[in-house]
Design a protein around this motif. Structure first.
Motif, PDB file in Angstrom:
ATOM      1  N   ASP A 162       0.815  -1.210   0.000  1.00 46.12           N
ATOM      2  CA  ASP A 162       0.000   0.000   0.000  1.00 46.12           C
ATOM      3  C   ASP A 162       0.854   1.269   0.000  1.00 46.12           C
ATOM      4  OD1 ASP A 162      -2.177  -1.683   0.010  1.00 46.12           O
ATOM      5  OD2 ASP A 162      -2.666  -1.367   2.135  1.00 46.12           O
ATOM      6  N   ALA A 163       1.961   1.248   0.756  1.00 47.63           N
ATOM      7  CA  ALA A 163       2.859   2.411   0.797  1.00 47.63           C
ATOM      8  C   ALA A 163       3.478   2.652  -0.570  1.00 47.63           C
ATOM      9  CB  ALA A 163       3.933   2.202   1.855  1.00 47.63           C
ATOM     10  N   ALA A 164       3.898   1.584  -1.250  1.00 43.01           N
ATOM     11  CA  ALA A 164       4.490   1.719  -2.585  1.00 43.01           C
ATOM     12  C   ALA A 164       3.451   2.217  -3.583  1.00 43.01           C
ATOM     13  CB  ALA A 164       5.072   0.385  -3.035  1.00 43.01           C
ATOM     14  N   LYS A 165       2.231   1.696  -3.519  1.00 48.09           N
ATOM     15  CA  LYS A 165       1.179   2.131  -4.437  1.00 48.09           C
ATOM     16  C   LYS A 165       0.818   3.596  -4.205  1.00 48.09           C
ATOM     17  CE  LYS A 165      -2.373  -0.543  -5.225  1.00 48.09           C
ATOM     18  NZ  LYS A 165      -3.482  -1.507  -5.053  1.00 48.09           N
ATOM     19  N   GLU A 166       0.791   4.003  -2.948  1.00 43.10           N
ATOM     20  CA  GLU A 166       0.422   5.375  -2.613  1.00 43.10           C
ATOM     21  C   GLU A 166       1.414   6.386  -3.201  1.00 43.10           C
ATOM     22  OE1 GLU A 166       0.053   7.856   1.463  1.00 43.10           O
ATOM     23  OE2 GLU A 166      -1.130   6.005   1.366  1.00 43.10           O
ATOM     24  N   LEU A 167       2.698   6.034  -3.233  1.00 42.14           N
ATOM     25  CA  LEU A 167       3.695   6.939  -3.805  1.00 42.14           C
ATOM     26  C   LEU A 167       3.555   7.065  -5.314  1.00 42.14           C
ATOM     27  CD1 LEU A 167       6.917   6.075  -1.784  1.00 42.14           C
ATOM     28  CD2 LEU A 167       5.543   8.157  -1.658  1.00 42.14           C
TER      29      LEU A 167
END
Length: 191
Positions: A162-167
């Protein structure tokens, strides 16, 4: 009488360039200590800590200073992220290190990045495509040094994904069964 050629003068820019190179070399040499990590953290240097789960190697080093990537550090990282099947060394995209560091920072952790796969030789990629029953792309970005399969100790995989997708800085693949998240510097997409 012997002739002694005049010694070249070291100009200020040359001196500063040489001094900064020596400083970086010293920082990379001592980067394993907590003191060096603290000094680099506030200096404009970007560093990365990686654990290669296949080779059992660990590395922590400064890989960039401001906008400039450090060539000696890039060479060390290229070797560190070599194809663990064939030993072939590729050229990794420096933006990949920035990407994974930004993801790690967004999760408010400084644990080492556990690497499952970095560079992948085209022959290895083809063999894995034929023997793994899917999951290995024909034109994998691993083959051009733009992808890494990884996890962070203590961070749930879905949070890492989720953190990678959010960036939204590249591709993100989620492989909970295999225990890793794929990140790459290709176009923004997820699977």
């Amino acid at each position: 009488m012997t002739f002694t050629p005049p010694q070249p003068q070291l100009h200020r820019r040359q001196f500063l360039r040489t001094s900064s190179s020596l400083f970086v070399a010293g920082a990379m040499f001592t980067i394993g200590t907590h003191t060096a990590r603290a000094n680099i953290a506030g200096s404009g240097f970007r560093q990365i800590s990686l654990d290669n789960l296949h080779t059992n190697e660990k590395i922590t080093l400064a890989y960039a200073n401001g906008e400039a990537y450090i060539p000696a550090a890039m060479q060390r990282l290229n070797h560190f992220l070599r194809d663990h099947y064939s030993g072939a060394v590729g050229q990794m995209d420096p933006n990949l290190f920035d990407l994974v560091n930004k993801v790690r920072a967004s999760l408010n952790t400084n644990v080492a990045i556990e690497v499952i796969s970095g560079y992948r030789d085209p022959h290895t990629n083809e063999r894995l495509r034929k023997t793994r029953g899917g999951g290995v792309a024909k034109r994998s970005l691993h083959m051009v040094g733009q992808a890494m399969d990884l996890r962070l100790k203590g961070v749930p995989l879905d949070e890492l994904r989720d953190a990678a997708k959010e960036l939204a800085l590249g591709g993100v693949g989620y492989y909970p069964k295999d225990g890793f998240v794929h990140m790459d510097t290709g176009r923004v997409r997820s699977w």
